[in-house]
Design a protein around this motif. Structure first.
Motif, PDB file in Angstrom:
ATOM      1  N   ILE A 212      17.360  -3.185  -8.663  1.00 41.90           N
ATOM      2  CA  ILE A 212      16.131  -3.059  -8.044  1.00 41.90           C
ATOM      3  C   ILE A 212      15.931  -2.507  -6.682  1.00 41.90           C
ATOM      4  O   ILE A 212      16.681  -3.358  -5.811  1.00 41.90           O
ATOM      5  N   ARG A 213      14.880  -2.311  -6.297  1.00 37.83           N
ATOM      6  CA  ARG A 213      15.224  -1.659  -4.990  1.00 37.83           C
ATOM      7  C   ARG A 213      13.586  -2.250  -3.820  1.00 37.83           C
ATOM      8  O   ARG A 213      12.081  -1.915  -4.525  1.00 37.83           O
ATOM      9  N   LEU A 214      13.544  -2.632  -3.222  1.00 41.65           N
ATOM     10  CA  LEU A 214      12.357  -2.843  -1.923  1.00 41.65           C
ATOM     11  C   LEU A 214      12.617  -1.908  -0.613  1.00 41.65           C
ATOM     12  O   LEU A 214      13.938  -1.982  -0.042  1.00 41.65           O
ATOM     13  N   TRP A 215      11.623  -1.840  -1.105  1.00 42.21           N
ATOM     14  CA  TRP A 215      10.959  -0.239   0.591  1.00 42.21           C
ATOM     15  C   TRP A 215       9.219  -1.218   1.282  1.00 42.21           C
ATOM     16  O   TRP A 215       8.804  -1.182   0.918  1.00 42.21           O
ATOM     17  N   LYS A 216      10.194  -0.841   2.933  1.00 41.93           N
ATOM     18  CA  LYS A 216       8.953  -1.256   3.295  1.00 41.93           C
ATOM     19  C   LYS A 216       8.983   0.104   4.236  1.00 41.93           C
ATOM     20  O   LYS A 216       9.754   1.214   4.267  1.00 41.93           O
ATOM     21  N   GLU A 217       7.896   0.153   5.568  1.00 42.93           N
ATOM     22  CA  GLU A 217       7.534   0.664   5.964  1.00 42.93           C
ATOM     23  C   GLU A 217       7.891   0.495   7.735  1.00 42.93           C
ATOM     24  O   GLU A 217       7.749  -0.765   8.018  1.00 42.93           O
ATOM     25  N   MET A 218       8.317   1.606   8.484  1.00 41.41           N
ATOM     26  CA  MET A 218       8.552   0.936  10.456  1.00 41.41           C
ATOM     27  C   MET A 218       8.581   2.359  10.133  1.00 41.41           C
ATOM     28  O   MET A 218       9.162   3.222  10.639  1.00 41.41           O
ATOM     29  N   ASP A 219       7.837   2.472  11.503  1.00 46.84           N
ATOM     30  CA  ASP A 219       7.391   3.590  12.675  1.00 46.84           C
ATOM     31  C   ASP A 219       7.614   4.819  11.707  1.00 46.84           C
ATOM     32  O   ASP A 219       7.877   5.516  12.118  1.00 46.84           O
ATOM     33  N   ASP A 220       6.865   4.183  10.792  1.00 47.78           N
ATOM     34  CA  ASP A 220       6.393   5.731  10.262  1.00 47.78           C
ATOM     35  C   ASP A 220       7.054   6.085   8.978  1.00 47.78           C
ATOM     36  O   ASP A 220       6.308   7.196   8.348  1.00 47.78           O
ATOM     37  N   ASP A 221       8.027   5.809   8.850  1.00 42.69           N
ATOM     38  CA  ASP A 221       9.050   5.815   7.900  1.00 42.69           C
ATOM     39  C   ASP A 221       9.455   4.679   7.098  1.00 42.69           C
ATOM     40  O   ASP A 221       9.533   3.293   7.020  1.00 42.69           O
ATOM     41  N   TRP A 222       9.746   5.185   5.793  1.00 45.74           N
ATOM     42  CA  TRP A 222      10.017   3.812   4.642  1.00 45.74           C
ATOM     43  C   TRP A 222      11.679   4.094   4.711  1.00 45.74           C
ATOM     44  O   TRP A 222      11.692   5.274   4.489  1.00 45.74           O
ATOM     45  N   TYR A 223      11.891   3.232   4.106  1.00 46.44           N
ATOM     46  CA  TYR A 223      13.036   3.173   4.134  1.00 46.44           C
ATOM     47  C   TYR A 223      13.696   1.322   2.907  1.00 46.44           C
ATOM     48  O   TYR A 223      12.988   1.072   2.803  1.00 46.44           O
ATOM     49  N   ALA A 224      14.554   1.986   2.538  1.00 46.60           N
ATOM     50  CA  ALA A 224      15.483   1.066   1.786  1.00 46.60           C
ATOM     51  C   ALA A 224      16.288  -0.255   2.398  1.00 46.60           C
ATOM     52  O   ALA A 224      16.797  -0.587   2.959  1.00 46.60           O
TER      53      ALA A 224
END
Length: 324
Positions: A212-224
């Motif tokens: 299961i992977r959780l994705w968030k956005e930071m400084d216009d980039d999405w990351y795991a």
């Protein structure tokens, strides 16, 4: 209301189920859709929809709970008016040339997204003359699209596919324009499911790589942001219950993941081993009641009560299709 159920052709096992709006309706589907009512801890069939000519994979309700969509291998999506005794009010066809695997209504705009094994996502608009028209086709996935999901504010659409990728699309101009915002490629196998947090911009995906992977956005980039790895086999579905994440798997377990606050990571809180006798394909929670529905390849639907982060089974329907 419980919905979103299905079976594959030969084994006739229940494939999907969803809980929405009220705690007492369940809908399993094969080439037909059967509505079950939860009465006195028993599931009783009350209505059958028989308009599809091939396997039904997925069902979904609009944000008001007034329209039911069903997605099928007959290349169509059908819409039913709940208030009018589940009358079929529209058949969406002509956009996809392979199985329509999933469909989801926007919670904000009168649009419906459909994902297909042809690798395309169709977006359908409810027009002023009360018809549904596909006004945009989103392309980019290399093969079978397995799941589509709108964020709670309707501003983002997530899609996932057999190509191991998760795509995030922006939804702009009242749902008229779509643009690819990110392509996430951390999964190492087929991605089965995507779902959004009910109030945060947090995306969760699950797949054939047991993660299961959780994705968030930071400084216009999405990351795991995090990977959850306790399941021993394919994770077929994930669902939120408040802030908790629930997951089900080929390993026959249902797990609950919890965090103390939004800045902390999720950890495994509870595991219900052998929640079904065979692989569990879908779980879904009620927005308004402490209920969970699960369905599996043992051809059973089970209804659970969620108390203090643990599961207690209330009832089940065995031979959920063979008995109807």
């Amino acid at each position: 209301m419980f919905s979103r159920a299905g079976v594959t052709s030969i084994d006739r096992f229940v494939f999907h189920v969803r809980v929405l709006y009220s705690p007492n309706l369940v809908i399993p589907v094969s080439t037909c859709v059967t509505i079950l009512c939860l009465l006195m801890h028993a599931l009783v069939p009350i209505r059958t929809l028989e308009d599809h000519t091939d396997r039904v994979w997925h069902t979904a309700y609009d944000s008001k709970g007034s329209i039911l969509s069903t997605s099928s291998s007959d290349l169509t999506v059908k819409l039913y008016d709940i208030q009018d005794d589940y009358k079929c009010i529209a058949t969406l066809t002509g956009e996809h040339d392979r199985t329509v695997r999933s469909s989801e209504f926007s919670p904000v705009h009168e649009i419906l997204a459909t994902g297909s094994f042809d690798g395309k996502i169709g977006v359908w608009d409810h027009t002023q003359d009360d018809t549904w028209t596909c006004f945009v086709t989103l392309e980019g996935h290399e093969n079978e699209v397995k799941s589509v999901a709108f964020s709670s504010d309707g501003k983002l659409l997530a899609t996932c596919a057999r190509d191991k990728s998760v795509w995030i699309w922006t939804v702009e101009n009242s749902g008229e324009d779509f643009e690819c915002l990110a392509v996430l490629q951390e999964h190492t196998q087929d991605v089965k499911c995507v779902t959004w947090h009910p109030s945060e911009e947090l995306l969760v995906s699950a797949g054939y790589d047991n993660t299961i992977r959780l994705w968030k956005e930071m400084d216009d980039d999405w990351y795991a942001a995090q990977v959850l790895e306790k399941h021993q086999s394919t994770v077929w579905c994930v669902a939120f219950f408040g802030d908790d994440i629930l997951s089900c798997s080929d390993d026959c377990s249902i797990r609950i993941w919890r965090r103390p606050d939004s800045e902390s990571p999720y950890t495994l809180h509870y595991t219900h081993q052998n929640a079904h006798e065979r692989a569990i394909y879908c779980i879904s929670t009620s927005k308004h009641h402490n209920k969970l529905a699960s369905c599996a390849s043992d051809n059973a639907i089970r209804i659970w009560e969620i108390n203090d982060g643990k599961l207690e089974m209330l009832c089940e329907a065995r031979d959920a299709h063979d008995s109807m």
